[in-house]
Write a protein that holds these residues in place. Structure first.
Motif, short mmCIF file in Angstrom:
data_model
loop_
_atom_site.label_atom_id
_atom_site.label_comp_id
_atom_site.label_asym_id
_atom_site.label_seq_id
_atom_site.Cartn_x
_atom_site.Cartn_y
_atom_site.Cartn_z
N CYS A 167 1.05 -4.18 -5.82
CA CYS A 167 0.66 -3.17 -7.06
C CYS A 167 1.37 -4.44 -8.08
N ASP B 264 10.35 3.63 -0.76
CA ASP B 264 9.81 2.62 -1.02
C ASP B 264 10.01 1.80 -2.07
N HIS C 243 1.47 -8.46 3.01
CA HIS C 243 1.93 -8.05 1.40
C HIS C 243 1.37 -7.90 0.42
N ILE C 244 1.81 -6.05 0.41
CA ILE C 244 -0.02 -5.73 -0.76
C ILE C 244 0.92 -5.13 -2.50
N GLU D 109 11.41 -6.63 -1.89
CA GLU D 109 11.13 -5.24 -0.91
C GLU D 109 12.24 -4.18 -0.10
N ASP E 195 10.86 -1.35 -4.85
CA ASP E 195 10.36 -3.03 -5.31
C ASP E 195 11.48 -3.12 -6.27
N GLY F 91 0.02 -4.31 4.91
CA GLY F 91 1.49 -3.98 3.83
C GLY F 91 2.40 -3.72 4.79
N VAL F 92 3.63 -3.85 3.68
CA VAL F 92 5.61 -3.20 4.23
C VAL F 92 5.03 -2.16 4.67
N CYS F 93 4.47 -1.14 3.86
CA CYS F 93 5.11 0.21 3.83
C CYS F 93 3.84 0.71 5.51
N1 SME Z 1 3.99 -3.57 -1.18
C1 SME Z 1 3.95 -2.16 -1.01
C2 SME Z 1 2.34 -1.46 -1.52
C3 SME Z 1 3.28 -0.60 -2.26
S1 SME Z 1 3.80 -1.23 -3.75
O1 SME Z 1 4.79 -1.96 -3.61
C4 SME Z 1 4.83 0.56 -4.67
C5 SME Z 1 3.48 -2.77 0.72
O2 SME Z 1 3.66 -3.47 0.56
O3 SME Z 1 3.08 -1.57 1.55
#
Ligand code: SME
Length: 162
Positions: free
Chosen positions: A109, A132, A106-107, A116, A134, A83-85
Motif C-alpha cells: 500500500c 495490521d 505482499h501487497i 509488518e 506497518d 498478501g500478509v493480511c
Molecule cells: N501489506 C498488507 C496490505 C495492507 S497495507 O499494509 C495497509 C498485505 O500485504 O496484506
C-alpha cells in the motif's frame, strides 16, 4: 471510550506495552460500537508507539475491507489468502514479517513500508478481521509485539464479539 491520556514511562518495549494495555483496557471495555472502538485503538497505537501505519481490515462479503486506521490511504479490499493480511485470515495465526519484500504476494500500500505484523481477530474459529501494523524500518516487530498485540486483540474480541 473516554478521552485517553496515556502515561507511558517505561523505556523497554515490553514495559511500554504493559502500561499501554493497562491504560487502554478500561477504555476498550467501555465501548459498544465496532467502528468507534477500532478507530480509537488505531489512534492510541499510533500515538503511543508511533507506528507508520496501523489499522483494521474487517471480513465482509467474503473479503477483507479496510476499516478504521491511522496513516496514509491504503488498499480497500484484500482477498482471502492474499498478501500478509489475507494470509493471516487464511492461516488464523499472527504473521510477523521482518522484510515485506521477502513475503510472497505482499501487497504494498506504501513503498515506504518495510516490515509488518498482522494479528487475526478470531472468534470460535471464525476470523472477524485483522489488526495490521506497518513499519518503515526493517525487522521492527518481534515476539514481544506479537505477545502484547495478541493480548490487545483478545480484549477487543471479548468486548465486541463475545
Ligand atoms: N501489506 C498488507 C496490505 C495492507 S497495507 O499494509 C495497509 C498485505 O500485504 O496484506
Amino acid at each position: 471510550m473516554s478521552e485517553a491520556n496515556f502515561n507511558i514511562t517505561a523505556t523497554d518495549k515490553a514495559g511500554r506495552y504493559e502500561q499501554f494495555l493497562e491504560q487502554i483496557k478500561p477504555c476498550i471495555e467501555g465501548e459498544t460500537y465496532e467502528v468507534s472502538l477500532l478507530a480509537n485503538v488505531s489512534a492510541a497505537l499510533k500515538e503511543v508507539f508511533g507506528f507508520f501505519w496501523v489499522g483494521f481490515y474487517l471480513v465482509k462479503d467474503n473479503q477483507l475491507i479496510l476499516g478504521p486506521f491511522q496513516g496514509s490511504m491504503a488498499c480497500s479490499i484484500i482477498k482471502y489468502g492474499k498478501g500478509v493480511c489475507g494470509t493471516t485470515w487464511k492461516e488464523k495465526t499472527t504473521q510477523v514479517v521482518p522484510d515485506v519484500d521477502q513475503f510472497p504476494g505482499h501487497i504494498a500500500c506504501s513503498s515506504l513500508s518495510r516490515s509488518e505484523i498482522v494479528i487475526p481477530m478470531t472468534v470460535a474459529g471464525e476470523v472477524k478481521g485483522v489488526l495490521d501494523i506497518d513499519s518503515d524500518q526493517l525487522a521492527n516487530f518481534d515476539e514481544t509485539d506479537k505477545r502484547y498485540l495478541e493480548q490487545l486483540v483478545s480484549i477487543i474480541i471479548k468486548t465486541l464479539y463475545v
